[in-house]
Design a protein around this motif. Structure first.
Motif, PDB file in Angstrom:
ATOM      1  N   ALA A  85     -28.364  -0.760  40.608  1.00  0.00           N
ATOM      2  CA  ALA A  85     -27.518  -0.512  39.435  1.00  0.00           C
ATOM      3  C   ALA A  85     -27.257   0.990  39.274  1.00  0.00           C
ATOM      4  N   VAL A  86     -25.998   1.356  39.447  1.00  0.00           N
ATOM      5  CA  VAL A  86     -25.624   2.772  39.459  1.00  0.00           C
ATOM      6  C   VAL A  86     -26.042   3.479  38.159  1.00  0.00           C
ATOM      7  N   GLY A  87     -25.722   2.888  37.021  1.00  0.00           N
ATOM      8  CA  GLY A  87     -26.029   3.508  35.726  1.00  0.00           C
ATOM      9  C   GLY A  87     -27.533   3.658  35.534  1.00  0.00           C
ATOM     10  N   SER A 123     -25.805  -0.705  53.481  1.00  0.00           N
ATOM     11  CA  SER A 123     -25.316   0.532  52.896  1.00  0.00           C
ATOM     12  C   SER A 123     -24.131   0.210  51.990  1.00  0.00           C
ATOM     13  N   SER A 124     -23.404   1.222  51.605  1.00  0.00           N
ATOM     14  CA  SER A 124     -22.401   1.014  50.564  1.00  0.00           C
ATOM     15  C   SER A 124     -21.264   2.007  50.734  1.00  0.00           C
ATOM     16  N   ALA A 125     -20.085   1.599  50.301  1.00  0.00           N
ATOM     17  CA  ALA A 125     -18.930   2.505  50.305  1.00  0.00           C
ATOM     18  C   ALA A 125     -19.208   3.748  49.473  1.00  0.00           C
ATOM     19  N   PRO A 148     -27.952   8.782  41.686  1.00  0.00           N
ATOM     20  CA  PRO A 148     -29.168   8.631  42.509  1.00  0.00           C
ATOM     21  C   PRO A 148     -29.095   7.382  43.394  1.00  0.00           C
ATOM     22  N   TYR A 149     -28.479   6.304  42.881  1.00  0.00           N
ATOM     23  CA  TYR A 149     -28.316   5.114  43.731  1.00  0.00           C
ATOM     24  C   TYR A 149     -27.548   5.473  44.998  1.00  0.00           C
ATOM     25  N   GLY A 150     -26.371   6.097  44.795  1.00  0.00           N
ATOM     26  CA  GLY A 150     -25.527   6.463  45.935  1.00  0.00           C
ATOM     27  C   GLY A 150     -26.263   7.409  46.872  1.00  0.00           C
ATOM     28  N   PHE A 178     -18.040  -2.844  50.659  1.00  0.00           N
ATOM     29  CA  PHE A 178     -17.154  -2.397  49.588  1.00  0.00           C
ATOM     30  C   PHE A 178     -17.548  -3.176  48.322  1.00  0.00           C
ATOM     31  N   ASN A 179     -16.691  -3.962  47.702  1.00  0.00           N
ATOM     32  CA  ASN A 179     -17.125  -4.614  46.451  1.00  0.00           C
ATOM     33  C   ASN A 179     -17.340  -6.117  46.664  1.00  0.00           C
ATOM     34  N   PRO A 180     -18.586  -6.516  46.901  1.00  0.00           N
ATOM     35  CA  PRO A 180     -18.860  -7.930  47.160  1.00  0.00           C
ATOM     36  C   PRO A 180     -18.709  -8.781  45.888  1.00  0.00           C
ATOM     37  N   ASN A 198     -22.948  -5.345  34.845  1.00  0.00           N
ATOM     38  CA  ASN A 198     -22.310  -4.035  35.045  1.00  0.00           C
ATOM     39  C   ASN A 198     -21.018  -4.166  35.832  1.00  0.00           C
ATOM     40  N   ASN A 199     -20.961  -5.189  36.660  1.00  0.00           N
ATOM     41  CA  ASN A 199     -19.844  -5.306  37.603  1.00  0.00           C
ATOM     42  C   ASN A 199     -18.740  -6.209  37.075  1.00  0.00           C
ATOM     43  N   LEU A 200     -17.554  -5.983  37.598  1.00  0.00           N
ATOM     44  CA  LEU A 200     -16.357  -6.599  37.027  1.00  0.00           C
ATOM     45  C   LEU A 200     -16.353  -8.136  37.056  1.00  0.00           C
ATOM     46  N   LEU A 201     -16.566  -8.712  38.225  1.00  0.00           N
ATOM     47  CA  LEU A 201     -16.397 -10.163  38.331  1.00  0.00           C
ATOM     48  C   LEU A 201     -17.397 -10.961  37.511  1.00  0.00           C
ATOM     49  N   LEU A 215     -13.480  -8.654  27.886  1.00  0.00           N
ATOM     50  CA  LEU A 215     -13.707  -7.655  28.921  1.00  0.00           C
ATOM     51  C   LEU A 215     -13.226  -6.296  28.419  1.00  0.00           C
ATOM     52  N   GLY A 216     -14.030  -5.273  28.623  1.00  0.00           N
ATOM     53  CA  GLY A 216     -13.555  -3.903  28.410  1.00  0.00           C
ATOM     54  C   GLY A 216     -13.079  -3.376  29.749  1.00  0.00           C
ATOM     55  N   ILE A 217     -11.839  -2.968  29.830  1.00  0.00           N
ATOM     56  CA  ILE A 217     -11.321  -2.397  31.087  1.00  0.00           C
ATOM     57  C   ILE A 217     -11.467  -0.886  31.000  1.00  0.00           C
ATOM     58  N   PHE A 218     -12.218  -0.354  31.974  1.00  0.00           N
ATOM     59  CA  PHE A 218     -12.552   1.076  31.920  1.00  0.00           C
ATOM     60  C   PHE A 218     -11.418   1.933  32.479  1.00  0.00           C
ATOM     61  N   GLY A 219     -10.500   2.298  31.607  1.00  0.00           N
ATOM     62  CA  GLY A 219      -9.433   3.207  32.010  1.00  0.00           C
ATOM     63  C   GLY A 219      -8.136   2.486  32.289  1.00  0.00           C
ATOM     64  N   GLU A 230      -8.618   0.624  41.218  1.00  0.00           N
ATOM     65  CA  GLU A 230      -8.423  -0.295  42.354  1.00  0.00           C
ATOM     66  C   GLU A 230      -9.640  -0.254  43.281  1.00  0.00           C
ATOM     67  N   ARG A 231     -10.047  -1.453  43.724  1.00  0.00           N
ATOM     68  CA  ARG A 231     -11.201  -1.581  44.611  1.00  0.00           C
ATOM     69  C   ARG A 231     -10.902  -2.592  45.714  1.00  0.00           C
ATOM     70  N   ASP A 232     -11.728  -2.530  46.744  1.00  0.00           N
ATOM     71  CA  ASP A 232     -11.612  -3.435  47.880  1.00  0.00           C
ATOM     72  C   ASP A 232     -12.660  -4.549  47.705  1.00  0.00           C
ATOM     73  N   ARG A 291     -12.178   5.654  30.369  1.00  0.00           N
ATOM     74  CA  ARG A 291     -12.742   5.566  31.726  1.00  0.00           C
ATOM     75  C   ARG A 291     -14.269   5.558  31.680  1.00  0.00           C
ATOM     76  N   ARG A 292     -14.885   4.889  32.640  1.00  0.00           N
ATOM     77  CA  ARG A 292     -16.356   4.891  32.754  1.00  0.00           C
ATOM     78  C   ARG A 292     -16.762   6.121  33.574  1.00  0.00           C
ATOM     79  N   ASP A 293     -17.777   6.800  33.097  1.00  0.00           N
ATOM     80  CA  ASP A 293     -18.277   7.993  33.797  1.00  0.00           C
ATOM     81  C   ASP A 293     -18.579   7.692  35.252  1.00  0.00           C
ATOM     82  N   GLY A 294     -18.127   8.539  36.132  1.00  0.00           N
ATOM     83  CA  GLY A 294     -18.482   8.389  37.549  1.00  0.00           C
ATOM     84  C   GLY A 294     -17.566   7.464  38.333  1.00  0.00           C
ATOM     85  N   ASP A 295     -16.672   6.722  37.661  1.00  0.00           N
ATOM     86  CA  ASP A 295     -15.769   5.810  38.387  1.00  0.00           C
ATOM     87  C   ASP A 295     -14.686   6.591  39.116  1.00  0.00           C
ATOM     88  N   LEU A 296     -14.308   6.111  40.292  1.00  0.00           N
ATOM     89  CA  LEU A 296     -13.198   6.708  41.024  1.00  0.00           C
ATOM     90  C   LEU A 296     -11.931   5.900  40.724  1.00  0.00           C
TER      91      LEU A 296
HETATM   92  C1  WQD Z   1     -14.960  -2.457  39.695  1.00  0.00           C
HETATM   93  C2  WQD Z   1     -13.784  -1.987  38.864  1.00  0.00           C
HETATM   94  C3  WQD Z   1     -14.418  -0.526  37.065  1.00  0.00           C
HETATM   95  C4  WQD Z   1     -16.700  -3.533  34.831  1.00  0.00           C
HETATM   96  C5  WQD Z   1     -20.211  -0.609  42.093  1.00  0.00           C
HETATM   97  C6  WQD Z   1     -21.048   0.468  42.703  1.00  0.00           C
HETATM   98  C7  WQD Z   1     -20.876   0.481  44.177  1.00  0.00           C
HETATM   99  C8  WQD Z   1     -21.128  -0.905  44.763  1.00  0.00           C
HETATM  100  C9  WQD Z   1     -20.369  -1.955  44.053  1.00  0.00           C
HETATM  101  C10 WQD Z   1     -23.416  -0.987  45.430  1.00  0.00           C
HETATM  102  C11 WQD Z   1     -13.842  -0.507  38.491  1.00  0.00           C
HETATM  103  C12 WQD Z   1     -13.843  -1.823  36.527  1.00  0.00           C
HETATM  104  C13 WQD Z   1     -15.933  -2.898  35.784  1.00  0.00           C
HETATM  105  C14 WQD Z   1     -16.178  -3.735  33.518  1.00  0.00           C
HETATM  106  C15 WQD Z   1     -14.137  -2.660  34.241  1.00  0.00           C
HETATM  107  N1  WQD Z   1     -22.493  -1.267  44.639  1.00  0.00           N
HETATM  108  N2  WQD Z   1     -14.667  -2.468  35.495  1.00  0.00           N
HETATM  109  N3  WQD Z   1     -14.901  -3.292  33.286  1.00  0.00           N
HETATM  110  O1  WQD Z   1     -18.004   0.508  40.198  1.00  0.00           O
HETATM  111  O2  WQD Z   1     -16.444  -0.211  42.089  1.00  0.00           O
HETATM  112  O3  WQD Z   1     -18.860  -0.332  42.405  1.00  0.00           O
HETATM  113  O4  WQD Z   1     -20.558  -1.862  42.647  1.00  0.00           O
HETATM  114  O5  WQD Z   1     -23.415  -0.272  46.393  1.00  0.00           O
HETATM  115  O6  WQD Z   1     -21.745   1.430  44.691  1.00  0.00           O
HETATM  116  O7  WQD Z   1     -20.644   1.731  42.160  1.00  0.00           O
HETATM  117  O8  WQD Z   1     -17.828  -1.939  40.893  1.00  0.00           O
HETATM  118  O9  WQD Z   1     -17.591  -4.074  39.697  1.00  0.00           O
HETATM  119  O10 WQD Z   1     -18.598  -2.099  38.490  1.00  0.00           O
HETATM  120  O11 WQD Z   1     -16.173  -2.072  39.015  1.00  0.00           O
HETATM  121  O12 WQD Z   1     -12.994  -2.281  33.966  1.00  0.00           O
HETATM  122  O13 WQD Z   1     -16.821  -4.269  32.623  1.00  0.00           O
HETATM  123  O14 WQD Z   1     -13.782  -2.707  37.629  1.00  0.00           O
HETATM  124  O15 WQD Z   1     -14.008   0.560  36.290  1.00  0.00           O
HETATM  125  O16 WQD Z   1     -12.529  -0.033  38.491  1.00  0.00           O
HETATM  126  P1  WQD Z   1     -17.713  -0.383  41.333  1.00  0.00           P
HETATM  127  P2  WQD Z   1     -17.634  -2.614  39.482  1.00  0.00           P
END
Ligand code: WQD
Ligand code: NAD
Length: 338
Positions: A85-87, A123-125, A148-150, A178-180, A198-201, A215-219, A230-232, A291-296
């Protein structure tokens, strides 16, 4: 000969154990159950019609590892165990470096002692850090991680490179996921996060079953097509199959090699919400937040190397990811706690 899977009761590990058993491999799992339960492995057993041998223990415990290598003929290790968990990692850096870095060192030491020289690392993207051009390609130098996770993943990759140079009998592959997302198509195993996801899906899926309100969309102001990140995204069964192909490829690897496992395309948060609504027939309430801190803003994989050298590419698209996430979530509203 058996394959040792550390972290095999977890999300990606359990799907990979199922895929390994499915092609007739003997599997030994080591997991301390810090972020999983044995129920995932019971379900894997039901699906596969046979069981992995399970050890409850910690990768930091050399004695436990020695015991496993003594009691089983292990040909290779797939190493999923770790904290992810990144956070949380920014609040508990020592725990993350201890588990992910020191734990891996203990594992490598015991592998060397036991003469087990084939190793696949999760490993991780995230190792591409904040400044690499997209799409990420394996020739881009890694670094510039932002948590620290990364950094723990980056450090382990660097350690593995040095170790492989010093121990030429070792063959090591780092798979940069990438994003499983998604779940096995049976709906019997899937991702079961603790607390609020913490993760989107997983978040979207819990809104769909009414566990979370919206759902809160970060940004909404990123420089992307619709302003959301955007993510893969990659289906967890495609990822599991990637491990099988990497296992088969280890014999061709002298030293250390890294491969991206991604689909090679980016999808926005809003596109994911829409795709989930379409697959489930359930409307997802959302609001745009800061936006969520640290997000690309956006990143995805250049997935060519894995295709060319492992013969691997994704077979499942966004529809399957959503269908299978929903199938798992609605059949198991409390995850494995049913
Ligand atoms: C995906 C997108 C969020 C939650 C993390 C790790 C990465 C890898 C995978 C391990 C982003 C947005 C998310 C929410 C949102 N893990 N989002 N609302 O951050 O790409 O990657 O998991 O190695 O290292 O950093 O994945 O699923 O958290 O977010 O809007 O409640 O969904 O901003 O654009 P992320 P995520
Ligand atoms: P998970 O938490 O579901 O699985 C990890 C498993 O390892 C859990 O079952 C946990 O109990 C176990 N574990 C943790 N520390 C341990 C230790 N010290 N000893 C023994 N077992 C331990 O996570 P996951 O999503 O399946 O991820 C698996 C691996 O893939 C992790 O290394 C993670 O960093 C990496 N990864 C995950 C993602 C992702 O988005 N899920 C992306 C890139 C990389």
């Amino acid at each position: 000969m058996a394959i040792l899977v550390t972290g095999g009761a977890g999300y990606i590990g359990s799907h990979t154990v199922l895929a390994l058993l499915g092609r007739g491999e003997d599997v030994v799992v080591l997991d301390n159950l810090s972020n999983s339960s044995k129920e995932s492995l019971h379900r894997v057993e039901q699906l596969a019609g046979k069981a992995a041998r399970f050890y409850q223990g910690d990768i930091q415990n050399g004695e436990c590892l020695r015991n496993i290598f003594d009691e089983n003929k292990i040909s290779a290790v797939i190493h999923f165990a770790g904290l992810k968990a990144v956070g949380e990692s920014t609040r508990k850096p020592l725990e993350y470096y201890q588990n992910n870095v020191s734990g891996t060192l203990v594992l490598l030491e015991e592998m060397r002692r036991a003469g087990v020289t084939r190793f696949i690392f999760s490993s991780s993207a995230t190792v591409y850090g904040a400044n690499s051009p997209v799409p990420y390609v394996e020739t881009t130098p890694i670094g510039g991680t932002t948590s620290p996770y990364g950094t723990s993943k980056l450090m382990v990759e660097q350690i593995l490179q040095d170790f492989a140079k010093a121990e030429p009998q070792f063959s090591i592959i780092a798979l940069r996921y990438f994003n499983p997302v998604g779940a096995h198509e049976s709906g019997m195993i899937g991702e079961d996060p603790n607390g609020i996801p913490n993760n989107l899906l997983p978040y979207i899926a819990q809104v769909a079953i009414g566990k979370l309100e919206k759902l809160g969309i970060f940004g909404g102001d990123y420089p992307t097509k619709d302003g959301t990140g955007e993510r893969d995204y990659i289906h967890v069964m495609d990822l599991a199959e990637g491990h099988l192909m990497a296992m088969d490829h280890l014999k061709n690897v002298d030293g250390f090699k890294a491969y991206n496992l991604g689909a090679g395309v980016g999808h926005s948060v809003l596109a994911m919400v829409q795709a989930f609504e379409k697959a489930s027939g359930v409307k997802i309430a959302y609001q745009i937040l800061p936006r969520r801190d640290g997000d690309l803003p956006a990143f995805w994989a250049d997935a060519n190397l894995a295709r060319e050298e492992l013969g691997w590419e994704v077979r499942r698209g966004i529809e399957e990811m959503m269908r299978d996430t929903w199938n798992w979530q609605k059949n198991n509203p409390q995850g494995y706690r049913n």
